[in-house]
Write a protein that holds these residues in place. Structure first.
Motif, mmCIF file in Angstrom:
data_model
loop_
_atom_site.group_PDB
_atom_site.id
_atom_site.type_symbol
_atom_site.label_atom_id
_atom_site.label_comp_id
_atom_site.label_asym_id
_atom_site.label_seq_id
_atom_site.Cartn_x
_atom_site.Cartn_y
_atom_site.Cartn_z
ATOM 1 N N SER A 137 0.434 -0.824 0.446
ATOM 2 C CA SER A 137 0.135 0.188 -0.297
ATOM 3 C C SER A 137 0.811 1.384 0.298
ATOM 4 O O SER A 137 2.003 0.643 1.034
ATOM 5 C CB SER A 137 -0.668 0.000 1.269
ATOM 6 O OG SER A 137 -1.343 1.286 1.018
ATOM 7 N N TYR A 138 0.187 2.564 -0.985
ATOM 8 C CA TYR A 138 0.959 3.247 -0.374
ATOM 9 C C TYR A 138 0.829 4.415 0.924
ATOM 10 O O TYR A 138 1.323 5.657 1.529
ATOM 11 C CB TYR A 138 0.880 4.516 -1.295
ATOM 12 C CG TYR A 138 -0.617 4.521 -2.241
ATOM 13 C CD1 TYR A 138 -1.382 5.760 -1.287
ATOM 14 C CD2 TYR A 138 -1.816 4.540 -2.709
ATOM 15 C CE1 TYR A 138 -3.003 6.196 -1.276
ATOM 16 C CE2 TYR A 138 -2.556 4.315 -3.390
ATOM 17 C CZ TYR A 138 -3.560 5.558 -2.743
ATOM 18 O OH TYR A 138 -4.616 6.192 -2.816
ATOM 19 N N TYR A 146 6.665 4.524 -3.203
ATOM 20 C CA TYR A 146 5.708 3.544 -3.456
ATOM 21 C C TYR A 146 5.675 2.950 -5.253
ATOM 22 O O TYR A 146 6.171 3.919 -6.305
ATOM 23 C CB TYR A 146 4.224 3.945 -3.454
ATOM 24 C CG TYR A 146 3.482 3.080 -3.796
ATOM 25 C CD1 TYR A 146 2.959 1.722 -3.281
ATOM 26 C CD2 TYR A 146 2.015 3.350 -5.588
ATOM 27 C CE1 TYR A 146 2.153 0.566 -3.358
ATOM 28 C CE2 TYR A 146 1.297 2.231 -5.256
ATOM 29 C CZ TYR A 146 1.022 1.544 -4.514
ATOM 30 O OH TYR A 146 0.030 0.151 -5.107
ATOM 31 N N ASP A 147 5.938 1.522 -5.485
ATOM 32 C CA ASP A 147 6.373 1.455 -6.681
ATOM 33 C C ASP A 147 4.892 -0.373 -7.026
ATOM 34 O O ASP A 147 5.542 -1.078 -5.767
ATOM 35 C CB ASP A 147 7.717 0.812 -6.520
ATOM 36 C CG ASP A 147 8.251 -0.075 -7.395
ATOM 37 O OD1 ASP A 147 7.220 -0.145 -9.054
ATOM 38 O OD2 ASP A 147 9.333 -0.569 -7.951
ATOM 39 N N PRO A 148 4.219 0.056 -7.485
ATOM 40 C CA PRO A 148 3.179 -1.159 -7.822
ATOM 41 C C PRO A 148 3.561 -1.978 -8.954
ATOM 42 O O PRO A 148 2.452 -2.856 -9.236
ATOM 43 C CB PRO A 148 2.203 0.255 -8.214
ATOM 44 C CG PRO A 148 2.908 1.350 -8.893
ATOM 45 C CD PRO A 148 4.097 1.125 -8.406
ATOM 46 N N SER A 149 4.670 -2.020 -9.987
ATOM 47 C CA SER A 149 4.781 -2.364 -10.661
ATOM 48 C C SER A 149 5.123 -4.217 -10.735
ATOM 49 O O SER A 149 5.449 -4.786 -11.166
ATOM 50 C CB SER A 149 6.082 -2.598 -11.414
ATOM 51 O OG SER A 149 7.007 -2.083 -10.449
ATOM 52 N N GLY A 150 5.483 -4.332 -8.754
ATOM 53 C CA GLY A 150 5.840 -5.725 -8.497
ATOM 54 C C GLY A 150 4.334 -6.724 -8.231
ATOM 55 O O GLY A 150 3.825 -5.716 -8.848
ATOM 56 N N GLY A 151 4.660 -8.276 -8.420
ATOM 57 C CA GLY A 151 3.281 -8.883 -8.247
ATOM 58 C C GLY A 151 2.717 -9.027 -9.922
ATOM 59 O O GLY A 151 3.606 -8.179 -10.975
ATOM 60 N N GLU A 155 -1.651 -13.733 -10.329
ATOM 61 C CA GLU A 155 -2.258 -13.652 -9.256
ATOM 62 C C GLU A 155 -2.922 -13.318 -8.543
ATOM 63 O O GLU A 155 -3.952 -13.462 -7.445
ATOM 64 C CB GLU A 155 -0.387 -14.430 -8.757
ATOM 65 C CG GLU A 155 0.014 -15.537 -9.416
ATOM 66 C CD GLU A 155 1.607 -15.336 -9.104
ATOM 67 O OE1 GLU A 155 1.798 -14.450 -7.876
ATOM 68 O OE2 GLU A 155 1.922 -16.173 -9.347
ATOM 69 N N VAL A 156 -3.061 -11.682 -8.256
ATOM 70 C CA VAL A 156 -3.454 -10.536 -7.257
ATOM 71 C C VAL A 156 -5.295 -10.563 -7.462
ATOM 72 O O VAL A 156 -6.077 -10.970 -6.979
ATOM 73 C CB VAL A 156 -3.130 -9.359 -8.081
ATOM 74 C CG1 VAL A 156 -4.230 -8.441 -7.611
ATOM 75 C CG2 VAL A 156 -1.548 -9.101 -7.585
ATOM 76 N N VAL A 157 -5.275 -11.035 -9.249
ATOM 77 C CA VAL A 157 -6.864 -11.052 -8.586
ATOM 78 C C VAL A 157 -7.947 -12.514 -8.897
ATOM 79 O O VAL A 157 -8.517 -12.893 -7.709
ATOM 80 C CB VAL A 157 -7.315 -10.813 -10.533
ATOM 81 C CG1 VAL A 157 -8.985 -11.577 -11.076
ATOM 82 C CG2 VAL A 157 -6.987 -9.156 -10.917
ATOM 83 N N ALA A 158 -6.446 -13.860 -8.726
ATOM 84 C CA ALA A 158 -7.006 -14.793 -8.361
ATOM 85 C C ALA A 158 -7.064 -14.987 -6.847
ATOM 86 O O ALA A 158 -8.242 -15.212 -6.257
ATOM 87 C CB ALA A 158 -5.695 -16.187 -8.666
ATOM 88 N N ASN A 159 -6.582 -14.035 -6.248
ATOM 89 C CA ASN A 159 -6.541 -14.174 -4.916
ATOM 90 C C ASN A 159 -8.549 -14.089 -4.168
ATOM 91 O O ASN A 159 -8.196 -13.670 -3.135
ATOM 92 C CB ASN A 159 -5.526 -13.816 -3.881
ATOM 93 C CG ASN A 159 -5.314 -13.472 -2.935
ATOM 94 O OD1 ASN A 159 -5.428 -12.046 -2.397
ATOM 95 N ND2 ASN A 159 -5.137 -14.967 -1.816
ATOM 96 N N MET A 160 -8.274 -12.407 -4.658
ATOM 97 C CA MET A 160 -9.695 -11.585 -4.130
ATOM 98 C C MET A 160 -10.781 -12.967 -4.851
ATOM 99 O O MET A 160 -11.089 -12.562 -3.788
ATOM 100 C CB MET A 160 -9.686 -10.695 -5.555
ATOM 101 C CG MET A 160 -8.204 -9.041 -5.717
ATOM 102 S SD MET A 160 -8.103 -7.670 -6.634
ATOM 103 C CE MET A 160 -7.535 -6.269 -5.661
ATOM 104 N N GLN A 161 -10.593 -13.247 -6.084
ATOM 105 C CA GLN A 161 -11.855 -14.083 -6.391
ATOM 106 C C GLN A 161 -12.011 -14.815 -5.171
ATOM 107 O O GLN A 161 -12.656 -15.240 -4.448
ATOM 108 C CB GLN A 161 -11.509 -14.588 -7.233
ATOM 109 C CG GLN A 161 -12.604 -15.451 -7.656
ATOM 110 C CD GLN A 161 -14.284 -14.806 -8.154
ATOM 111 O OE1 GLN A 161 -14.068 -14.157 -8.749
ATOM 112 N NE2 GLN A 161 -14.677 -15.180 -7.761
#
Length: 348
Positions: A137-138, A146-151, A155-161
């Motif tokens: 988070s920022y 803050y660097d949002p480029s990682g990940g 995978e992020v969306v799958a975890n959200m689901q």
């Protein structure tokens, strides 16, 4: 007390919310119970907690104590549980005192909820929030680098689901009634909304981010998302961790205050902060306003605001806040606050 809709849940909450993060450290159990009584008597029907509370400091020995204090109040006031909306939060990655710092997932959600229900001595949580996103988070002054480029996006969306499916199971069990975020970005919030709309899973009702006259990250992209998606802001630290009260001006550090326990105030403390606070104190003095009342009234007036979450170490501080609960600022005051913001745009 003004009431606001909590997203699209149909629930109405007061636009002031009692924050409880000091319950168990700076605030005793007896004091916390008195604050509950005072807040409800004043028309506040919204109380916010977290499994990791209390803070100042956070320690292994006290984690969960805030929920326990609220739970003891619930046990002694069982008939009043329906009188207020109870919110709490799931800690995630990096918080070693809960589940060894595991990220939020379909596996951790039922464990965390059962723990909170047990400590809170209640059958249900009205608003269950994720304390911060797994991907970082920022917030908390991390905006400077803050660097949002990682990940990996997939995978992020799958975890959200996966998390939404776990939340749906908890709704069906009756353990939780609504879902909220905390310390989230516009992109993250939009993804949670999109997935819920596509699948019928619990839809984000609110986002709890830091917001005050000294911290206005929410004013742009998040404000637009809030307006179009009905995801209101629950503002934490609307008094900027006490800076906007003026009590830290001139080098003052009151005994028992947050600064006495956390000298750098989580990265908020700097010369620029004191200069900005001075500008807002001058406005309050010019118009004969209590700076606490002015700061909270301004926060509550913002178009995306659902509720401003305040904390009070003791009953005197709480009473001071309650005394200003009906204040509405004039256009002259609002204009001067905007000018001060332009002169001191990002003090921390």
């Amino acid at each position: 007390m003004k009431m606001k809709p909590l997203g699209r849940t149909g629930v109405m909450v007061s636009d002031l919310c009692l924050g409880t993060m000091t319950f168990g450290t700076q605030t005793s159990e007896t004091g916390g119970h008195r604050q509950m009584d005072m807040a409800l008597a004043a028309g506040i029907n919204f109380v916010d907690a977290a499994e990791m509370y209390p803070v100042n400091p956070i320690s292994k020995e006290t984690v969960g104590r805030t929920e326990e204090i609220l739970g003891n109040w619930n046990a002694s006031n069982a008939a009043r549980r329906g009188d207020y909306v109870l919110a709490t939060k799931h800690s995630g990655a990096g918080f070693s005192h809960a589940r060894d710092g595991a990220p939020i997932s379909g596996q951790t959600i039922p464990q965390a909820i059962e723990g909170s229900l047990r400590r809170l001595q209640t059958d249900y949580i009205d608003l269950y929030q994720f304390h911060w996103p797994n991907r970082g988070s920022y917030m908390f002054r991390q905006n400077w680098d803050y660097d949002p480029s990682g990940g990996d996006r997939d995978e992020v969306v799958a975890n959200m689901q996966e998390c939404l499916e776990a939340l749906q199971a908890q709704v069906e069990k009756g353990n939780i009634r609504a879902f909220g975020l905390s310390n989230e970005s516009a992109w993250g919030t939009a993804q949670w909304v999109r997935l819920a709309d596509e699948t019928g899973a619990p839809r984000v009702a609110s986002v709890q981010n830091e917001y005050s006259m000294l911290c206005r990250h929410f004013d742009t992209d998040m404000a637009e998302l809030s307006a179009h998606e009905d995801v209101g802001l629950l503002a934490f630290s609307p008094l900027a961790a006490g800076f906007l009260t003026g009590k830290y001006q001139g080098g003052s550090v009151p005994e028992g205050s947050r600064m006495s326990l956390v000298p750098e105030m989580g990265g908020r403390k700097s010369d620029r902060v004191f200069d900005a606070v001075a500008a807002y104190l001058e406005i309050a003095d010019k118009h004969g306003l209590d700076p606490v009342h002015m700061a909270l009234s301004w926060c509550r007036s913002r178009p995306f605001m659902t509720s401003a979450i305040f904390g009070a170490t003791d009953e005197a501080q709480l009473q001071r806040i309650l005394d200003g609960k009906d204040l509405e600022l004039s256009q002259d005051v609002l204009k001067e606050i905007n000018l001060a913001h332009r002169a001191h745009p990002m003090p921390y």
